[in-house]
Scaffold this motif. Structure first.
Motif, short mmCIF file in Angstrom:
data_model
loop_
_atom_site.label_atom_id
_atom_site.label_comp_id
_atom_site.label_asym_id
_atom_site.label_seq_id
_atom_site.Cartn_x
_atom_site.Cartn_y
_atom_site.Cartn_z
N VAL A 36 -11.20 -10.63 -22.65
CA VAL A 36 -11.74 -11.90 -22.15
C VAL A 36 -12.76 -12.43 -23.14
CG1 VAL A 36 -13.12 -13.00 -20.36
CG2 VAL A 36 -11.40 -11.30 -19.72
N THR A 37 -12.63 -13.69 -23.47
CA THR A 37 -13.68 -14.37 -24.21
C THR A 37 -13.95 -15.70 -23.51
OG1 THR A 37 -14.44 -15.14 -26.37
CG2 THR A 37 -12.10 -15.44 -25.88
N THR A 38 -14.80 -16.50 -24.09
CA THR A 38 -15.15 -17.78 -23.48
C THR A 38 -15.23 -18.85 -24.56
OG1 THR A 38 -17.53 -17.29 -23.70
CG2 THR A 38 -16.47 -16.71 -21.61
N ALA A 39 -15.14 -20.08 -24.12
CA ALA A 39 -15.39 -21.22 -25.01
C ALA A 39 -16.59 -21.97 -24.48
CB ALA A 39 -14.17 -22.14 -25.06
N TRP A 40 -17.40 -22.47 -25.40
CA TRP A 40 -18.59 -23.23 -25.02
C TRP A 40 -18.82 -24.30 -26.09
CZ3 TRP A 40 -20.39 -22.69 -20.31
CH2 TRP A 40 -21.61 -23.29 -19.95
N ALA A 89 -15.12 -22.62 -20.93
CA ALA A 89 -13.85 -22.02 -20.52
C ALA A 89 -13.94 -20.50 -20.43
CB ALA A 89 -12.74 -22.40 -21.50
N PHE A 90 -13.17 -19.94 -19.51
CA PHE A 90 -12.97 -18.51 -19.36
C PHE A 90 -11.56 -18.23 -19.87
CE2 PHE A 90 -11.67 -14.77 -16.86
CZ PHE A 90 -12.78 -13.96 -16.97
N ILE A 91 -11.46 -17.41 -20.92
CA ILE A 91 -10.19 -17.20 -21.63
C ILE A 91 -9.75 -15.74 -21.47
CG2 ILE A 91 -9.04 -17.32 -23.87
CD1 ILE A 91 -11.24 -19.36 -24.70
N HIS A 92 -8.64 -15.53 -20.82
CA HIS A 92 -8.16 -14.19 -20.49
C HIS A 92 -6.79 -13.96 -21.13
CE1 HIS A 92 -6.20 -11.07 -18.06
NE2 HIS A 92 -7.38 -10.73 -17.59
N MET A 93 -6.63 -12.82 -21.82
CA MET A 93 -5.33 -12.48 -22.41
C MET A 93 -4.98 -11.04 -22.06
SD MET A 93 -6.60 -12.21 -26.39
CE MET A 93 -8.39 -12.16 -26.59
N GLU A 111 9.96 -3.72 -23.40
CA GLU A 111 9.58 -4.83 -24.28
C GLU A 111 8.24 -5.37 -23.82
OE1 GLU A 111 11.15 -9.25 -25.72
OE2 GLU A 111 12.50 -7.92 -24.61
N ASN A 112 7.19 -5.14 -24.60
CA ASN A 112 5.84 -5.53 -24.21
C ASN A 112 5.71 -7.05 -24.11
OD1 ASN A 112 4.25 -2.88 -26.19
ND2 ASN A 112 5.56 -2.75 -24.41
N GLN A 113 4.90 -7.49 -23.14
CA GLN A 113 4.79 -8.91 -22.83
C GLN A 113 3.34 -9.39 -22.96
OE1 GLN A 113 7.59 -10.76 -21.93
NE2 GLN A 113 8.74 -8.87 -22.39
N PHE A 114 3.16 -10.53 -23.62
CA PHE A 114 1.84 -11.15 -23.76
C PHE A 114 1.73 -12.34 -22.82
CE2 PHE A 114 -0.70 -14.65 -25.40
CZ PHE A 114 -1.90 -14.05 -25.72
N ALA A 115 0.56 -12.52 -22.25
CA ALA A 115 0.27 -13.73 -21.48
C ALA A 115 -1.22 -14.01 -21.59
CB ALA A 115 0.67 -13.57 -20.01
N CYS A 116 -1.60 -15.27 -21.41
CA CYS A 116 -3.02 -15.61 -21.36
C CYS A 116 -3.20 -16.78 -20.40
CB CYS A 116 -3.56 -15.96 -22.74
SG CYS A 116 -3.03 -17.56 -23.39
N TYR A 117 -4.41 -16.91 -19.89
CA TYR A 117 -4.74 -18.09 -19.09
C TYR A 117 -6.14 -18.55 -19.41
CZ TYR A 117 -7.33 -15.09 -15.74
OH TYR A 117 -8.22 -14.21 -15.17
#
Length: 299
Positions: A36-40, A89-93, A111-117
Motif C-alpha cells: 500500500v502506498t498513497t498519493a498526495w 489517494a490510497f493505493i493498494h496492489m 498463474e499468478n495474478q496482479f490487481a490494484c485499486y
C-alpha cells in the motif's frame, strides 16, 4: 458511483465491477502478498521503495508479479488518474497465486495474478481519531511467529490480527497491540507501534512489518534531531510510556493516547508525536519522497 478505480485482469474497471474467482488461492488460502502506498498533492509516496518491498514480498512467498516495476508504476499512476484522486489517494496492489491447474494442488502450476485499486485517502481510524488519538488494547492474542509467516512480507494472514481487534472492540477500545511468542511487543493490525520515554522514540525491531511509514519516521527523527531506537520493546514500555504513536500509510503518524483505558501523559497527543505528525504532513505537502504522477504517465 463510489470514487475510485480498479485494475484487474488487465483492465481498468469501476469498483463495483471488480471480481476475483472464488477458486483463486488468494481467496481460498490467503496465498497473496500486497503493498500500500498513497498519493498526495499529485505525488505517489516512496514509489520505488514500495515496489522494491512488493517485489521482496512476492519473492518471499514465491509469487511472480506478471508486470515489471516500470509497468506496475504506470498501472498505479493510471489507476490513480482514472480514480480522480491524485491529491489524496490510497493505493493498494496485490499478487495472488491464482487458480490451481486442473486435477492438481501444485502451487507451482498456478498463474499468478496482479490487481490494484485506488480510492480516496483512507485514515486508519477515521480522520478525527487518527489525529486526536486512540485507546489501544493490549491483546491476549499472540502475533503469529515470523518463523511461520514472515512479517517482513506484507501478506493477508490476518487471523490473529482480526481476533485481536475483536478482543479490543469487546473491551470498548479502538484497536489492538499484539505481542510475539517471546512476550515482546510486535505490532497492530496494519500498523507499527512506537513508544516515547524521556525524549527517546523506540519501536520493535522484529516480528513486525518493516513498515514504510515506520521507515519515514526514522528519517524524520534524523531530520528533527529526535533520538530513536530499533530494539526489543516490552509491552510494559507501552503501558508506561510518556507518549506513544502508530505509523501506517493510512495516516502517517497517529497518536496513541490511552492503553487499556489508562491515559498516557495527560491523555492528549504527546509533544514528540505532534512534532513528527506535523513534520510528516509538512514534508508530504512539499512532495517529499514523491514521484509525480504526470511524470510517470508522460515517460
Amino acid at each position: 458511483m463510489v470514487a475510485g478505480c480498479v485494475h484487474i485482469n488487465g483492465e481498468f474497471v469501476e469498483l463495483e465491477d471488480a471480481k476475483i474467482s472464488i477458486f483463486d488461492t488468494g481467496f481460498l488460502h490467503s496465498d497473496v502478498v500486497y503493498d500500500v502506498t498513497t498519493a498526495w498533492q499529485g505525488y505517489i509516496f516512496k514509489l520505488d521503495e514500495h515496489l522494491e518491498r512488493f517485489a521482496a514480498s512476492c519473492a518471499g512467498f514465491r509469487l511472480t508479479n506478471p508486470y515489471s516495476d516500470a509497468e506496475t508504476a504506470n498501472i498505479l499512476a493510471e489507476t490513480t488518474r482514472r480514480a480522480e484522486c491524485e491529491d489524496g489517494a490510497f493505493i493498494h496492489m496485490h499478487v495472488t497465486r491464482g487458480e490451481y491447474a486442473e486435477n492438481s494442488r501444485d502451487p507451482r502450476l498456478c498463474e499468478n495474478q496482479f490487481a490494484c485499486y485506488v480510492v480516496p485517502f483512507v485514515w486508519l481510524w477515521g480522520e478525527e481519531k487518527s489525529k486526536a488519538g486512540i485507546n489501544i488494547h493490549m491483546a491476549g492474542i499472540e502475533r503469529i511467529s515470523s518463523k511461520a509467516v514472515d512479517a517482513r512480507f506484507k501478506n493477508f494472514h490476518w487471523g490473529d490480527l482480526i481476533q485481536a481487534q475483536y478482543e479490543a472492540y469487546e473491551n470498548e477500545r479502538d484497536d489492538a497491540a499484539l505481542c510475539a511468542a517471546d512476550g515482546s511487543l510486535a505490532e497492530g493490525p496494519g500498523f507499527n507501534i512506537w513508544v516515547v520515554k524521556d525524549g527517546v522514540c523506540a519501536t520493535p525491531d522484529k516480528n513486525c512489518l518493516l513498515g514504510m511509514s515506520r521507515k519515514s519516521v526514522i528519517e524524520l527523527c534524523g531530520m528533527e534531531n529526535i533520538p530513536f531506537e530499533l530494539r526489543t520493546v516490552h509491552p510494559d514500555e507501552l503501558r508506561n510510556a510518556d507518549e506513544a504513536f502508530a505509523t501506517s500509510s493510512a495516516g502517517g503518524v497517529m497518536p496513541i493516547t490511552r492503553v487499556d483505558d489508562k491515559p498516557l501523559g495527560n491523555g492528549a497527543p504527546g509533544i514528540l508525536t505532534s512534532q513528527l505528525f506535523d513534520s510528516y504532513w509538512r514534508q508530504r505537502e512539499a512532495g517529499w519522497c514523491g514521484t509525480k504522477i504526470t511524470d510517470i504517465l508522460d515517460s
